[in-house]
Design an enzyme around this catalytic site. Structure first.
Site, mmCIF file in Angstrom:
data_model
loop_
_atom_site.group_PDB
_atom_site.id
_atom_site.type_symbol
_atom_site.label_atom_id
_atom_site.label_comp_id
_atom_site.label_asym_id
_atom_site.label_seq_id
_atom_site.Cartn_x
_atom_site.Cartn_y
_atom_site.Cartn_z
ATOM 1 N N LYS A 78 0.839 -1.201 0.000
ATOM 2 C CA LYS A 78 0.000 0.000 0.000
ATOM 3 C C LYS A 78 0.875 1.252 0.000
ATOM 4 O O LYS A 78 1.915 1.282 0.679
ATOM 5 C CB LYS A 78 -0.896 -0.040 1.240
ATOM 6 N N SER A 153 -9.458 1.691 3.195
ATOM 7 C CA SER A 153 -8.593 2.442 2.318
ATOM 8 C C SER A 153 -7.558 1.599 1.581
ATOM 9 O O SER A 153 -6.922 2.077 0.646
ATOM 10 C CB SER A 153 -7.862 3.525 3.106
ATOM 11 N N SER A 177 -9.534 -0.823 7.371
ATOM 12 C CA SER A 177 -9.029 -0.699 6.001
ATOM 13 C C SER A 177 -8.294 -1.891 5.415
ATOM 14 O O SER A 177 -7.942 -1.863 4.234
ATOM 15 C CB SER A 177 -8.128 0.522 5.893
#
Ligand code: GLN
Length: 486
Positions: A78, A153, A177
């Site tokens: 990420k 996210s 997330s």
């Protein structure tokens, strides 16, 4: 050979070891899929570095016969986790040209074991969101249906795994997330106990909640990646100095005497019929395996959302103060420092560098921490957080894990909620309480409704990731997990 990235880490390991495939072939496939899919999953690709590393690793595989299980495995990270020499944008214009001066501990640990980081995946801006739509770099699309969000996210990371663009990915979970995008994309997502995995090199959103964890196709891979990244790190003062279990080796056995608490009561009244249906079916399935079940009621779930959003935004308002456009961040090229005063410079840089959702949170957090308001909001939220933790601890004295939906709703359409922040926040109903309590949880793909994946989560006791992985593995073996049922 097609879809190598769909294979498990142990299977790929075997193929590499036997010389049936080369590391480069794995990369060829991953990058080819990334280019073909056009789902906007990656912000940055590390093609050149990856192939360089692959060459060196392939040589090592030839020379040595005892190679690590993670050797040559393509992993996506990420874009709020630092990889030395590469951009870390956090999905923000503010950090569009920020180059990480060092690698996060999790990245170092994976690379030390031979894994190859293939690129950085799209997040919501500064990990604030539940749909990956707040990213400055445009939304990521759900691989199961391109009109839908992949969750957030860590939407890019979950989509990368679901679309076979990587074997596994790292995400971060502050209020859901890792778990929610895993659920929306039909893959496994493990949020560890707070402090179990080092946060060193993870860009801070809400420091008392942030966790890094794996997103994978199966439980075995979660165990392997988790084992590699977990454990004490002197560089993170909140890192827990406890030994890490042999998650992968010990996956089998021990699930027979388990007792699972199934969440009932008022919380379930807030869950969509489709999700409830999957949850019921899954629960029935567990019952048939002989695992004991008990109904449990999570008290205080109704105040979890406000408590989470007060604490998370308060911490964010403080953490994001560092982006002043001087030490870090976006500088407006037209605005010359000598032509302006300091206040104006901050204003312009922060106003242009941050997106709408990030600004909303900075303002909310600053408000909650203001003199005269602190007792009413922040301090009250801290007390409520303690209560939520106690409620969970009480339940987890009676049962080994708690089962509840990961998200109260099915994946939604791109654009459907982005202008309705309250509705977006409410979609975090099932995940934020677990984050506030700092407990580990794994989201498991459990079904498919209206052509979209639905996940359920198992929440465990502090530092008992091992138990969660064992139960999930047991359920996987009995055929209960996955998306095939309709
Ligand atoms: N959706 C939650 C939020 O927007 C959780 C985000 C996260 O876990 N990073 O705050």
């Amino acid at each position: 050979m097609e879809r190598l990235c769909a294979l498990s880490i142990p299977d790929i390991h075997l193929l590499l070891k036997r010389g049936d495939i080369r590391v480069q072939t794995l990369l060829d496939e991953a990058y080819e899929r990334i280019e073909q899919n056009s789902l906007n999953i990656f912000v940055t690709l590390f093609k050149e570095d990856s192939y360089k590393r692959a060459k060196e690793i392939q040589g090592r595989i030839k020379r040595e016969n005892d190679i690590d299980i993670l050797t040559g495995i393509p992993i996506a990270v990420k874009d709020n986790i630092c990889v030395e020499g590469h951009n870390t944008t956090c999905g923000s214009k503010m950090l569009h040209n920020f180059v990480s001066p060092y690698s996060a501990t999790v990245v170092k640990r994976l690379e030390d074991r031979g894994a190859i980081i293939i690129g950085k995946t799209n997040p919501d801006e500064f990990a604030m969101g539940s749909s990956t739509e707040t990213s400055f770099y445009a939304p990521t699309k759900n691989p199961h249906n391109n009109e839908y969000v992949p969750g957030g996210s860590s939407g890019g990371s979950a989509a990368a795994v679901a679309a076979f663009e990587a074997v596994s990915a790292l995400g971060s979970d502050t209020g859901g997330s890792i778990r929610q995008p895993a659920s929306f994309c039909g893959v496994f997502g493990l949020k560890p106990t707070y402090g179990r995995v080092s946060r060193y090199g993870l860009v801070a959103f809400a420091s008392s909640l942030d966790c890094i964890g794996p997103i994978t196709h199966n439980v075995g891979d979660s165990a392997i990646v988790m084992e590699a990244i977990a454990g004490f790190d002197p560089m993170d003062s909140t890192s827990i100095p406890e030994n890490v279990a042999r998650y992968y080796r010990d996956l089998n056995g021990g699930a027979e005497n388990i007792k699972i608490g199934v969440v009932r009561g008022e919380l379930m009244d807030c869950i969509d019929a489709d999700v409830r249906d999957v949850m019921d079916e899954f629960t029935e399935g567990i019952k048939s395996t002989g695992i004991q079940l008990e109904d449990v009621d999570i008290a205080g779930f109704d105040f979890c959302i406000p408590v989470y959003y007060i604490i998370a935004t308060s911490e964010a308002s403080s953490n994001l103060a560092r982006y002043d456009g001087i030490r870090y961040g976006y500088k407006n090229p037209e605005l010359k420092a000598r032509d302006t005063n300091l206040k104006e410079m901050y204003e312009v840089r922060r106003n242009e560098g941050f997106g709408k959702e990030v600004k909303r949170r900075i303002m909310l957090g600053t408000f909650s921490l203001r003199t005269g308001y602190k007792d009413k909001y922040y301090n009250k939220a801290i007390k409520a957080r303690q209560k939520i933790t106690t409620y969970f601890e009480e339940i987890l004295k009676r049962v080994d894990a708690v089962l509840l939906p990961t998200s109260p709703i099915l994946p939604f359409k791109i654009g459907e909620k982005i202008n309705d922040p309250i509705s977006m926040y409410l979609s975090d109903l099932c995940t934020v309480s677990v984050s506030l309590a700092g407990l580990p949880a794994i989201s498991i793909p459990a079904g498919y409704r209206k052509g979209l994946p639905v996940g359920v989560q198992l929440v465990g006791r502090r530092l008992e990731e091992e138990t969660l992985l064992k139960i999930a593995h047991f359920l996987e073996k009995t055929g209960l997990t996955g998306l095939n049922k309709r």
